[in-house]
Design an enzyme around this catalytic site. Structure first.
Site, PDB file in Angstrom:
ATOM      1  N   GLU A 448     -13.594  12.549 -11.113  1.00 52.46           N
ATOM      2  CA  GLU A 448     -13.390  11.411 -12.006  1.00 52.46           C
ATOM      3  C   GLU A 448     -13.179  10.149 -11.166  1.00 52.46           C
ATOM      4  O   GLU A 448     -14.109   9.428 -10.914  1.00 52.46           O
ATOM      5  CB  GLU A 448     -12.220  11.708 -12.946  1.00 52.46           C
ATOM      6  N   GLU A 721      -0.107  12.858 -13.881  1.00 57.21           N
ATOM      7  CA  GLU A 721      -0.841  12.420 -15.073  1.00 57.21           C
ATOM      8  C   GLU A 721      -0.102  12.813 -16.347  1.00 57.21           C
ATOM      9  O   GLU A 721       0.013  12.030 -17.278  1.00 57.21           O
ATOM     10  CB  GLU A 721      -2.221  13.091 -15.071  1.00 57.21           C
TER      11      GLU A 721
HETATM   12  C1  BGC Z   1      -8.284   9.717 -17.364  1.00 62.30           C
HETATM   13  C2  BGC Z   1      -7.220   8.846 -17.952  1.00 62.30           C
HETATM   14  C3  BGC Z   1      -7.929   7.940 -18.905  1.00 62.30           C
HETATM   15  C4  BGC Z   1      -8.386   8.847 -20.003  1.00 62.30           C
HETATM   16  C5  BGC Z   1      -8.934   8.209 -21.210  1.00 62.30           C
HETATM   17  C6  BGC Z   1      -8.803  10.585 -18.462  1.00 62.30           C
HETATM   18  O1  BGC Z   1      -9.736  11.492 -18.057  1.00 62.30           O
HETATM   19  O2  BGC Z   1      -7.831  10.437 -16.283  1.00 62.30           O
HETATM   20  O3  BGC Z   1      -6.252   8.422 -17.163  1.00 62.30           O
HETATM   21  O4  BGC Z   1      -7.284   6.819 -19.301  1.00 62.30           O
HETATM   22  O5  BGC Z   1      -9.244   9.836 -19.537  1.00 62.30           O
HETATM   23  O6  BGC Z   1      -8.074   8.452 -22.180  1.00 62.30           O
END
Ligand code: BGC
Length: 921
Positions: A448, A721
């Site tokens: 990501e 997270e």
């Molecule tokens: C990310 C988040 C992001 C979200 C969207 C995730 O995969 O890691 O931090 O804001 O997707 O809601």
């Protein structure tokens, strides 16, 4: 009384002071400086700039008190022009000494300044092929006195001149919205060249341009050919200039790096011969997209030694660096063979926990024939642990973690007597370092690593305190504006690699309005705000259009209060707070921010228009989502926090009620956090402003799960997270997305700085500092220090011997408005050091209320702690959260009824035991 010091830290735009700026991207750089000492009654009334260009110096005397980002005084710079500036300042009667000179050199300011062209290998360097090296050469018929290399790439590049690496930048040219803006770098390479034959070689990697990017598994998003652009300009002692440009004469060969990818890692075969020279093609790339950097490059910022090398249960060699970092491993090997380094942030059952990486291999492999020091150049990983195979007798001194990130200047610190809290703050800093890798990313480890807008929207206040982020975020905002859709939609990630049409979701899209506003507040950069204003407006117009006639933005796709701890691990969309309520609240807030920004820009019509819109949206919000008494749909902490902090509750009685309700939600959640990305940054402010600072402290210092400190008790070295990325039993949260390095939930650090310590911006650039410390019973001291644009500011308080000592440092040029704890009136003080001794508001033990209600008993922490442990011992409720949940319907009942209340829903066997334990307590 101190004398007026000569100005110092003179700087161009947001570039760091103290070293020459090469490749300045603007012809009219704004200037800022600081004055470290001045007489008490000093106020700057004038300044004079001495600008030396070539052999002439022009002086410009300007009246006024400005010292931050003042306008460029002379004619615009021309491309490559070098300039040296000094400044002196004065009040009506005296002048300071002159500052040291600050030196800058303009970059290639116009497209026509580029004579080089992008070149790409013709026959080699396909998507699956080894990383190529493109090379050219130049003969120099004399002594070199100055040389500049202007360079960039489609992909990553590492340039070498005569075998020596050029510069210390990593992952260059960094990541921007490549379709609109591509950064080039300017290097001083004078020392690398000599009379005679000189080679320039450029290694190219896939990087963000052509490697894997995003969780959809896509590659080659920006193009399928990697390419280099380099213009080497040399001046010889005889004054002649010589240029080496990338062009059709260059050649390309295969390097020993046989595969490279940011997610997957790098494979290098050091036993392989480099390829034979092959031709290149000149690409027809648009050179008008080239821009100079606004912020610092990615560099190696630290090297962390290994703490231990151990053998895992399955027999693997594991290295622990003791800190979750971003970068790579540097490894000394003495044996030949294949060496593999795998990376992970955590261990699970004693082995590398790689599931959170999802499809990112995060593996570097090497084939070596002899002793070597190994270190990749075209990848990075997020890790605390490495698993190393193929190295004989690996010792801790053979391996270290190389930390990379945007080389931002540290500007903010927090300290207290609470060790876990300090560690948490440290983790916030590490999380920022790992996720400010040219782009503000969500996470640095899995497949990501994207510039998620919502994450930086909530974290930007914290980020702007901890590091000088103006150049970095200013560049990112330019990308945001460039990639914003014509209808105002803001991509979920910037640079936009998801490319979903019409993306509009609250709190994420609001990065368009809130981030520029935060930067303006923290740095005073008005031009940046004005530059972003059209983008800000467009986003609000988009939201308003989605809301339609009734101004309620309802329905459609929303991320909502992402990662609310009660949402199921696999479905973060199912938060308690209604996404529609969140969406309309953001519309009101962003409309307000646009009105404020337009006011700064001096645009009265726009100010009026958006202030009216904000007012109407607030009315609509109150009509639809708030009861006359002040209950807010969906009765979740996040919606109360939003409504309270963003002035969505029209009358005082409603606000009082909403504050009380929020406090009860905190109590009945057992003083544990119950919010996701949207509500979390607002919670402690909302509680404090509603008159419940002690509840804010209880939330802050909670260690049970979920809470800010729970991860710290689990050994976290970065912010996670999820509140429970690692579960209390040490297993990894089963959710798809489980990073151990995400900064969003660390946004509470801003409250630590602004309120706990009490150092907040009161006017743009901290020209006014709002000092409003919030001592708490749980802390005996707290301090925050910030290098404001004007210089160093510090607030520190300490409770001791029945007294509260408060110390304040205000830089010259700024003023502080101080609200002393326990007092209502404010005091205004000017630059210098200030000290107050006050009675300690918490000198006495906290007394329980007489004949308390259950609510009051819960608020009295010593009593509550005793009750919680009695309930646990009696088997009535496993922990604080479970007990609080049972007591939910009985908060107003007399505390004497607590046993009956806690066991009201059935035949809880421990009731008698609970009663006995409480009676004896
Ligand atoms: C990310 C988040 C992001 C979200 C969207 C995730 O995969 O890691 O931090 O804001 O997707 O809601």
């Amino acid at each position: 009384m101190p004398e007026l010091a000569a100005p110092s830290a003179l700087r161009f735009e947001h570039h760091p002071a103290g070293r020459p700026v090469l490749g300045l991207g603007t012809a009219t750089p704004r200037l800022s400086w600081q004055v470290t000492a001045a007489p008490d009654d000093y106020s700057q009334a004038r300044y004079e700039l001495a600008v030396t260009r070539g052999n002439t110096t022009e002086n410009h005397a300007v009246g006024g008190g400005e010292q931050i980002l003042v306008a460029w005084p002379g004619a615009p710079l021309t491309a490559r022009e070098s300039v040296s500036v000094r400044v002196r300042v004065g009040d009506a009667t005296t002048w300071s000494e002159w500052s040291e000179p600050a030196v800058a050199e303009a970059g290639l300011l116009n497209t026509s300044d580029w004579t080089a062209r992008f070149v790409s290998p013709r026959d080699i360097a396909g998507l699956e092929a080894p990383a190529p090296i493109v090379s050219g050469a130049i003969d120099l018929p004399g002594e070199v006195v100055q040389a500049r290399l202007y360079a960039t790439a489609h992909g990553l590049y590492v340039a070498r001149i005569n075998g020596e690496r050029v510069g210390d930048e990593q992952l260059a040219p960094g990541w921007t919205a490549y379709r609109h803006r591509l950064r080039y770098q300017t290097h001083d390479v004078t020392a690398l060249l000599h009379e005679g034959h000189n080679d320039l070689e450029i290694l190219l990697g896939n990087g963000w341009f052509r490697g894997r990017l995003g969780f959809q598994g896509r590659r080659a998003i920006y193009g399928d050919r990697i390419a280099a652009l380099a213009q080497l300009e040399v001046t010889l002692a005889d004054g002649s200039t010589h240029v080496l440009n990338t062009d059709g004469e260059w050649t390309a060969r295969e390097s020993r790096i046989v595969a490279d990818d940011l997610y997957n890692g790098q494979r290098t075969d050091l036993t392989r011969a480099e390829g034979e020279p092959t031709p290149v093609d000149v690409l027809d790339a648009d050179l008008s997209l080239l821009v100079a950097p606004d912020g610092p490059p990615v560099r190696i910022t630290e090297v962390v030694p290994a703490q231990s090398v151990t053998t895992s249960p399955s027999g693997k060699t594991l290295v622990d660096f003791g800190q979750n970092v971003v970068g790579w491993v540097r490894l000394k090997v003495r044996n030949a063979g294949q060496i593999t380094v795998r990376h992970a942030e955590v261990l699970e059952d004693g082995e590398l926990g790689v599931r959170p990486l999802r499809t990112a291999d995060a593996t570097d492999t090497w084939i070596v024939g002899e002793e070597a020091t190994l270190e990749p150049e075209l990848t990075f990983h997020g890790f605390r642990y490495a698993e190393v195979t193929g190295v004989d007798d690996l010792a801790t001194e053979d391996i270290e973690a190389v930390v990379v990130g945007s080389d931002l200047r540290r500007t903010g610190w927090f300290d207290s007597d609470h060790e876990l809290l300090n560690k948490f703050h440290d983790n916030v800093v590490w999380g920022m370092r790992g996720n400010f890798v040219d782009v503000p990313t969500d996470c640095p480890q899995r497949d990501e690593r994207l510039g998620w807008t919502g994450d930086i929207q909530v974290f930007s206040p914290t980020a702007s305190f901890l590091f000088d982020t103006a150049g970095f975020l200013g560049s990112w905002l330019a990308d945001l504006a460039a990639e914003q859709y014509k209808d105002g939609s803001v991509p979920y990630v910037i640079p936009d690699v998801i490319r979903r049409p019409g993306p509009a979701t609250a709190a994420w899209g609001d990065a368009a309005t809130i981030v520029p506003w935060v930067i303006y507040q923290r740095t005073g950069d008005r031009d940046l705000l004005e530059r972003q204003l059209p983008s800000m407006r467009l986003w609000v117009d988009k939201m308003a259009a989605l809301a339609g006639q009734n101004l309620l933005w309802a329905g459609g796709f929303q991320f909502g209060d992402w990662l609310d701890p009660t949402a199921p691990p696999a479905d973060p969309f199912r938060a308690k707070a209604d996404p529609d309520v969140i969406a309309t609240a953001h519309l009101a807030r962003s409309a307000e921010v646009v009105a404020l920004a337009a006011e700064v820009a001096g645009d009265a019509d726009t100010t009026r228009e958006y202030a009216e819109l904000a007012a109407k949206v607030r009315d609509a919000f109150a009509r639809e989502y708030v009861t006359p008494d002040g209950r807010v749909l969906s009765d979740a902490a996040t919606t109360y926090a939003l409504a309270l902090q963003w002035a969505l509750l029209p009358d005082a009685e409603q606000r009082r009620h909403a504050g009380d309700r929020l406090a009860d939600l905190v109590r009945t959640a057992g003083f544990r956090i119950s919010t996701g990305f949207v509500g979390t940054p607002l919670m402690t402010d909302a509680l404090t402003d509603a008159g419940y600072p002690e509840l804010a402290y209880r939330l802050l210092l909670q260690t049970g799960c979920p809470s800010w400190l729970y991860p710290v008790t689990m050994g976290a070295t970065t912010v996670w997270e999820r509140w429970d990325s690692m579960l209390p039993d040490g297993s990894i949260n089963p959710g798809e997305m489980t990073s151990f390095n995400h900064y969003a939930l660390g946004a509470v650090a801003d409250w630590l700085h602004r309120r706990v310590a009490g150092l907040a911006p009161g006017a743009p650039g901290y020209q006014l500092i709002e000092v409003r410390p919030l001592p708490g019973r749980a802390l005996t001291r707290a301090a925050a220090r910030h290098l404001t644009p004007y210089g160093e500011a510090e607030v520190a308080w300490q409770r001791e011997g029945g007294e509260l000592q408060l110390d304040l440092t205000v830089p010259v040029g700024a003023t502080a408005v101080v609200t002393l704890p326990g007092q209502d009136q404010t005091i205004e003080v000017r630059h210098g050091r200030h000290h107050w001794t006050l009675p300690d508001p918490y000198a006495q033990e906290e007394q329980p209320a007489a004949e308390p209600s259950i609510r009051q008993l819960m608020d009295h922490q010593p009593s509550w702690d005793r009750i919680v442990s009695a309930a646990a011992e009696a088997g009535v409720a496993a922990d604080e959260a479970a007990l609080a949940d049972r007591l939910k319907p009985f908060l107003d009942a007399p505390a004497t009824q607590i046993v009956d209340a806690a066991t009201a829903d059935g035949f809880i066997p421990g009731a008698d035991r609970f009663r006995t334990l409480l009676e004896n307590a």
